[in-house]
Structures are given as C-alpha cells and as structure tokens.
Design a protein around this motif. Sequence first.
Motif, PDB file in Angstrom:
ATOM      1  N   PRO A   5       0.833  -1.209   0.000  1.00 13.60           N
ATOM      2  CA  PRO A   5       0.000   0.000   0.000  1.00 13.60           C
ATOM      3  C   PRO A   5       0.867   1.258   0.000  1.00 13.60           C
ATOM      4  O   PRO A   5       1.928   1.288   0.598  1.00 13.60           O
ATOM      5  N   GLU A   6       0.412   2.249  -0.734  1.00 17.20           N
ATOM      6  CA  GLU A   6       1.079   3.545  -0.753  1.00 17.20           C
ATOM      7  C   GLU A   6       0.145   4.553  -0.112  1.00 17.20           C
ATOM      8  O   GLU A   6      -1.054   4.543  -0.373  1.00 17.20           O
ATOM      9  N   ILE A  20      -2.798  -1.395  -5.167  1.00 11.14           N
ATOM     10  CA  ILE A  20      -2.885  -1.619  -6.606  1.00 11.14           C
ATOM     11  C   ILE A  20      -2.439  -3.041  -6.895  1.00 11.14           C
ATOM     12  O   ILE A  20      -1.369  -3.461  -6.464  1.00 11.14           O
ATOM     13  N   GLN A  21      -3.271  -3.750  -7.636  1.00 14.84           N
ATOM     14  CA  GLN A  21      -2.977  -5.131  -8.017  1.00 14.84           C
ATOM     15  C   GLN A  21      -2.978  -5.205  -9.542  1.00 14.84           C
ATOM     16  O   GLN A  21      -3.920  -4.727 -10.176  1.00 14.84           O
ATOM     17  N   ILE A  29      -6.257  -3.277 -10.675  1.00 13.74           N
ATOM     18  CA  ILE A  29      -7.327  -3.112  -9.709  1.00 13.74           C
ATOM     19  C   ILE A  29      -6.794  -2.172  -8.635  1.00 13.74           C
ATOM     20  O   ILE A  29      -5.746  -2.437  -8.041  1.00 13.74           O
ATOM     21  N   VAL A  30      -7.485  -1.078  -8.432  1.00 15.68           N
ATOM     22  CA  VAL A  30      -7.068  -0.054  -7.482  1.00 15.68           C
ATOM     23  C   VAL A  30      -8.123   0.012  -6.385  1.00 15.68           C
ATOM     24  O   VAL A  30      -9.321   0.053  -6.674  1.00 15.68           O
ATOM     25  N   ILE A  74      -3.048   8.410  -8.369  1.00 19.65           N
ATOM     26  CA  ILE A  74      -3.183   6.986  -8.685  1.00 19.65           C
ATOM     27  C   ILE A  74      -2.476   6.672  -9.996  1.00 19.65           C
ATOM     28  O   ILE A  74      -1.753   5.680 -10.106  1.00 19.65           O
ATOM     29  N   ILE A  75      -2.651   7.522 -11.008  1.00 22.21           N
ATOM     30  CA  ILE A  75      -1.986   7.323 -12.305  1.00 22.21           C
ATOM     31  C   ILE A  75      -0.471   7.331 -12.121  1.00 22.21           C
ATOM     32  O   ILE A  75       0.242   6.516 -12.716  1.00 22.21           O
ATOM     33  N   LYS A  76       0.052   8.234 -11.318  1.00 18.41           N
ATOM     34  CA  LYS A  76       1.501   8.292 -11.068  1.00 18.41           C
ATOM     35  C   LYS A  76       2.012   6.979 -10.484  1.00 18.41           C
ATOM     36  O   LYS A  76       3.056   6.464 -10.885  1.00 18.41           O
ATOM     37  N   ILE A  77       1.272   6.431  -9.535  1.00 14.94           N
ATOM     38  CA  ILE A  77       1.673   5.163  -8.915  1.00 14.94           C
ATOM     39  C   ILE A  77       1.669   4.056  -9.948  1.00 14.94           C
ATOM     40  O   ILE A  77       2.591   3.246 -10.025  1.00 14.94           O
ATOM     41  N   ILE A  78       0.629   4.008 -10.779  1.00 11.91           N
ATOM     42  CA  ILE A  78       0.527   2.964 -11.802  1.00 11.91           C
ATOM     43  C   ILE A  78       1.639   3.110 -12.828  1.00 11.91           C
ATOM     44  O   ILE A  78       2.285   2.117 -13.218  1.00 11.91           O
TER      45      ILE A  78
END
Length: 83
Positions: A5-6, A20-21, A29-30, A74-78
Amino acid sequence: MNSMPETIKISDQITAEVFIQKTLDNRFIVAIPEINWSAQFNQIDNNQIQFEHLQSSLNFHLFDGNTDELANEIIKIIKANQT
C-alpha cells in the motif's frame, strides 16, 4: 504486481492507503479502503482514459475530496509500476 500500500493525500485532512494489483491479464485493480472505493481498468488504456475512468468512478462514488488530484496520484503510482 502485488503492490504494497502507498499512502496518498485524499483531501486536506485525510490520507489513505492505496492498494494496486496487476492481474495476469494486464488489468489494474485499485482500491482505497478508507473511502470504500475500488476500480479496475486495462493496462493498455492511455493515461487520459485511465484518468477519466478513475475520476468518473470517484465522482460517482460521491468522494468529497479533489478527484483530479486523487486520480492523478493513482496514475503516477501505476505509471511507476507499469513495466
């Protein structure tokens, strides 16, 4: 990808863990349990499509914070984990 987890800021006063999976068929999957929210989308979607999907889902979920900032985080993490 099984992400740890972030922690991200979801409003001025609230932080939450984002999970995020990445599935074997290249979907993401977020989930943000703090606000009882989750979404899924394909890895091949472009960033704008992913952003719009996340933002629409958050708006529909009646999230009270800034959905633009949250969807961008979320996009940055992905993107950092999309290889």
